[in-house]
Design a protein around this motif. Structure first.
Motif, PDB file in Angstrom:
ATOM      1  N   VAL A  12       0.828  -1.202   0.000  1.00  0.00           N
ATOM      2  CA  VAL A  12       0.000   0.000   0.000  1.00  0.00           C
ATOM      3  C   VAL A  12       0.866   1.258   0.000  1.00  0.00           C
ATOM      4  O   VAL A  12       0.594   2.224  -0.728  1.00  0.00           O
ATOM      5  N   ALA A  13       1.922   1.244   0.810  1.00  0.00           N
ATOM      6  CA  ALA A  13       2.812   2.409   0.859  1.00  0.00           C
ATOM      7  C   ALA A  13       3.419   2.692  -0.507  1.00  0.00           C
ATOM      8  O   ALA A  13       3.492   3.849  -0.953  1.00  0.00           O
ATOM      9  N   GLN A  14       3.846   1.637  -1.209  1.00  0.00           N
ATOM     10  CA  GLN A  14       4.504   1.810  -2.498  1.00  0.00           C
ATOM     11  C   GLN A  14       3.517   2.130  -3.619  1.00  0.00           C
ATOM     12  O   GLN A  14       3.713   3.078  -4.380  1.00  0.00           O
ATOM     13  N   HIS A  15       2.442   1.340  -3.719  1.00  0.00           N
ATOM     14  CA  HIS A  15       1.570   1.427  -4.893  1.00  0.00           C
ATOM     15  C   HIS A  15       0.396   2.386  -4.730  1.00  0.00           C
ATOM     16  O   HIS A  15      -0.192   2.805  -5.721  1.00  0.00           O
ATOM     17  N   VAL A  16       0.044   2.722  -3.498  1.00  0.00           N
ATOM     18  CA  VAL A  16      -1.050   3.661  -3.270  1.00  0.00           C
ATOM     19  C   VAL A  16      -0.529   5.028  -2.847  1.00  0.00           C
ATOM     20  O   VAL A  16      -1.015   6.060  -3.325  1.00  0.00           O
ATOM     21  N   LEU A  17       0.465   5.016  -1.966  1.00  0.00           N
ATOM     22  CA  LEU A  17       0.977   6.278  -1.435  1.00  0.00           C
ATOM     23  C   LEU A  17       2.197   6.813  -2.172  1.00  0.00           C
ATOM     24  O   LEU A  17       2.675   7.905  -1.871  1.00  0.00           O
ATOM     25  N   GLY A  18       2.716   6.036  -3.110  1.00  0.00           N
ATOM     26  CA  GLY A  18       3.832   6.513  -3.930  1.00  0.00           C
ATOM     27  C   GLY A  18       5.162   6.564  -3.236  1.00  0.00           C
ATOM     28  O   GLY A  18       6.066   7.314  -3.623  1.00  0.00           O
TER      29      GLY A  18
END
Length: 387
Positions: A376-382
């Motif tokens: 989520v941190a990588q793919h949603v929050l960039g």
């Protein structure tokens, strides 16, 4: 936007709920403690068409999607019968075969998966690599017209009940010389394939195994799909259904625990004759757990809807979030149920402590909560990749 099930989905939910309650948690516990499998429940679910709801009708299935299979997983769990092999065989194996298998492979395996007469389990995790397919040590090499597989797998569910195991291995791409993933349908009685049962602190009728592949020879048609190019998309095809159905099973387990605890606290009277559920110190934790379970159910519904609509990237995000939410909610619900039941909560009779190991494992497998947060941190929050 609608939150209503179709009439057919409502009928499915009611029918599966009735089947699950006919067996109940006592049956589940008895089978687990005696080292037996839920053979009778599985056979009935297959005969009634519940195991094949997501399999195309031309192969004996119901023609539905992961939404329908998630209903089956949730309702059986809500009746106290969370069946892990629903995730492994109908969700992962049947989806992979339906989407990426050859026509011959679909004809050979899908009807049996639909009626429950056949089970196919899934083997990706390894002692050293975990589920990181980039580092898998299991390798398949060509040998004449067939293949030879060597490697080790761990935490493989239900091998003792299955006809085949879908093994994820690495093969050498002749054009580049690089290793690429491929999937192989390996009979569980193949020469060179041995297993060792893992002792787990989880009360479950389904067993976990270490697998050893020592020069396991399989024919050319054991390779899933028309070519090696099918390997990577086939591998990813099973991941979203896995997460969604695991989440559904967790949500159902949470519902079961809250229902058992609520029945007890509404009728148990001490200290002046009032029910213990009239005290906020008891009712608020149960209410909080109920809210968390219901929120998880909403995310499961969203993830399943996206997946069935073919929106795989969005379903990947929603599926991971659903698995995270349901894992946390199920663990909270069972722990809260044990707490409000007091000493009774730790007994086998009241049927909630029997699920503690399973819901704790649900925060780890098939993907840990930490890896979901990384996703989520990588793919949603960039954010930059942290691992």
């Amino acid at each position: 936007m609608t939150f209503d099930l179709t009439p057919e989905q409502d009928q499915l939910r009611d029918a599966v709920r009735a089947l699950g309650r006919r067996y109940g948690h006592g049956y589940f516990v008895e089978k687990a403690k005696s080292g037996e499998h839920t053979t009778e429940l599985w056979a009935d679910a297959g005969r009634l068409g519940y195991l094949g709801v997501n399999i195309p009708t031309e192969y004996g299935g119901g023609g539905g999607g992961i939404t329908e299979l998630a209903i089956v997983c949730e309702e059986l769990a809500a009746a106290g019968c969370p069946l892990l092999l629903l995730v492994v065989s109908p969700a992962i194996a049947a989806t992979v075969l339906s989407r990426h298998g050859t026509e011959e492979q679909r004809k050979r395996h899908l009807p049996g998966l639909a009626d429950g007469s056949q089970k196919i389990v899934f083997a990706i995790t390894e002692p050293e690599a975990g589920s990181n397919f980039h580092r898998l040590g299991t390798v398949a090499r060509r040998d004449g017209d067939g293949w030879v597989l060597n490697g080790r797998k761990c935490y493989i569910s239900g091998v003792d009940e299955a006809d085949h195991v879908l093994v994820v291995a690495r093969t050498e791409d002749s054009s580049t010389g690089k290793l690429k993933p491929a999937l192989f349908l390996v009979p569980t009685d193949a020469a060179g394939l041995t297993r060792s049962k893992l002792d787990m602190e989880i009360l479950s009728p389904e067993n976990q195994f270490l697998l050893y592949l020592d020069d396991v020879r399989v024919p050319a048609d054991a390779l899933l799909g028309e070519s090696l190019d099918a390997g990577l998309p086939a591998l990813f095809a099973g991941l979203n259904p896995e997460r969604i159905t695991v989440a559904a099973m967790g949500a159902g387990t949470g519902r079961y625990a809250i229902e058992r605890a609520s029945e007890y606290t509404a009728t148990r009277k001490v200290w002046g004759g009032r029910s213990i559920g009239s005290h906020q110190g008891v009712s608020h934790p149960l209410a909080h757990a109920a809210v968390q379970v219901e929120l998880a159910r909403l995310m499961i519904q969203k993830a399943a809807t996206l997946y069935d609509a073919g929106r795989d990237l969005e379903a990947g995000v929603a599926g991971n979030m659903a698995k995270y939410a349901a894992g946390e909610a199920a663990a909270l619900a069972v722990d809260t149920a044990v707490q409000v039941l007091g000493g009774a909560g730790m007994t086998t009779e009241y049927g909630v402590a029997t699920l503690l190991g399973a819901v704790r494992a649900g925060r780890i497998a098939p993907v840990s909560r930490e890896m979901i947060l990384n996703f989520v941190a990588q793919h949603v929050l960039g954010q930059d990749k942290s691992y």
